[in-house]
Design a protein around this motif. Structure first.
Motif, PDB file in Angstrom:
ATOM      1  N   VAL A   1      -1.067   6.198   4.400  1.00  0.00           N
ATOM      2  CA  VAL A   1      -1.604   4.858   4.943  1.00  0.00           C
ATOM      3  C   VAL A   1      -2.278   4.534   5.326  1.00  0.00           C
ATOM      4  O   VAL A   1      -4.182   3.886   5.880  1.00  0.00           O
TER       5      VAL A   1
ATOM      6  N   GLU B   1      -9.289  -5.049  -1.994  1.00  0.00           N
ATOM      7  CA  GLU B   1      -9.479  -3.830  -0.678  1.00  0.00           C
ATOM      8  C   GLU B   1     -10.157  -4.533   0.756  1.00  0.00           C
ATOM      9  O   GLU B   1      -9.059  -4.162   1.835  1.00  0.00           O
TER      10      GLU B   1
ATOM     11  N   ARG C   1       0.558  -1.346   0.081  1.00  0.00           N
ATOM     12  CA  ARG C   1       0.181  -0.358   0.163  1.00  0.00           C
ATOM     13  C   ARG C   1       1.004   1.134   0.246  1.00  0.00           C
ATOM     14  O   ARG C   1       0.622   2.251  -0.540  1.00  0.00           O
TER      15      ARG C   1
END
Length: 336
Positions: free
Chosen positions: A302, A319, A282
């Motif tokens: 993040v 996700e 991420r």
């Protein structure tokens, strides 16, 4: 093997082959991954069915999401299932208590049988679309410092993946700590009252049956036992081996081991409580999108993204998988 598993699918194994394969299978939660077949469960009995690999068309995770899924509140954040779709068009849904075990089973199946898809057909379409949308957000040309940051994050990710035990350990410890810390006192009180009432039912039932000869007593005792087992299965009440103190100790030990592992490198771009390949993935995406140029800025982005996610937010399958894996790390660390 006293009772042979029941065949699901078209291919049957001989009793001898079945017994040996089940004995050698890799057990993960209520299922088993064998060389010849996948062993699945009923609602109560583990590995009581088998399906040969050649009969399996697709295996994937299905999750029933509750209100507390992303918030860190409540006990039953998710109800996970392993879904097995067979070539004859039939489907089996296997219930798990621990979602991480579903992920572990899918990971093992993918390693052994990469030809079997581990996402639903709908999820695969959404993943392709999400990937295309994600790549469209990447900058065409990145500055030199951002490229260096990506290289550093890729090296750190590869290092963690060399020995995944440490990353899995901190996730397990974080989820356990989150679950126990988030258990409301009112729920524990209710569970304790149910246990007390159930014990009284058992005592009254035994008294009626043994002292009065009333056959209804046995039913009272059975009902009481069933309620006690239900409370135990819910894991609401702490036990000598599962309570806030032991969860904190497990979390601290997981951090100690991770700190020792990443400390073998000269530098590491994230602190030990966030040392997980998904976190680094991420962060890499954040840098590629131009939202940060260094490790510190990427980690802060993040954190901000994860804080923004709650039960009302709709996310892609990728996700979702990422969030349920790493968000407990940030929650128990209070995003520090």
């Amino acid at each position: 093997m006293i009772v042979a598993p029941t065949r699901l699918g078209q291919t049957a194994l001989s009793r001898e082959t079945l017994a040996e394969d089940k004995k050698q299978c890799h057990k993960i939660g209520p299922v088993g991954i064998g060389g010849r077949a996948l062993y699945t469960n009923s609602f109560y009995i583990s590995r009581c069915y088998y399906t040969c690999w050649q009969d399996i068309r697709r295996v994937f995770k299905r999750v029933a999401m509750s209100k507390g899924g992303f918030t860190g509140k409540g006990i039953f954040a998710t109800t996970p299932y392993l879904v097995v779709q067979r070539s004859d068009g039939t489907e089996q849904q296997c219930n798990f208590k621990i979602e991480a075990e579903v992920d572990e089973a899918l990971e093992e199946i993918h390693k052994r049988h990469p030809e079997i898809p581990v996402y639903s057909a709908e999820a695969e379409k959404k993943l392709r679309k999400a990937k295309a949308e994600q790549e469209a957000r990447y900058l065409k040309k990145l500055p030199e410092d951002a490229l260096e940051t990506i290289q550093e994050l890729e090296r750190a990710k590869a290092y963690l993946q060399k020995d995944e035990r440490y990353s899995k350990l901190i996730v397990f410890a974080a989820k356990q700590k989150r679950s126990l810390d988030g258990t409301k006192t009112s729920l524990k009180t209710l569970a304790a009252l149910i246990d007390a009432g159930s014990a009284a039912l058992i005592a009254a039932g035994l008294y009626l049956r043994l002292m009065k000869g009333n056959s209804m007593g046995i039913y009272l005792a059975l009902f009481g036992g069933a309620f006690i087992l239900s409370v135990a299965a819910s894991q609401i009440l702490p036990t000598p081996h599962r309570n806030r103190k032991t969860a904190q100790a497990d979390w601290e030990e997981a951090l100690r081991q991770m700190k020792g592992y990443i400390g073998k490198t000269d530098t590491f771009p994230v602190p030990p409580q966030y040392a997980h390949p998904v976190v680094l993935d991420r962060m890499i995406r954040v840098v590629r999108e131009g939202r940060a140029a260094d490790e510190e800025g990427a980690l802060e982005a993040v954190k901000k993204d994860l804080k923004a996610l709650n039960a009302s937010v709709t996310v892609s399958q990728q996700e979702y998988d990422e969030v349920v894996t790493i968000k407990p790390l940030f929650i128990v660390s209070d995003y520090q």
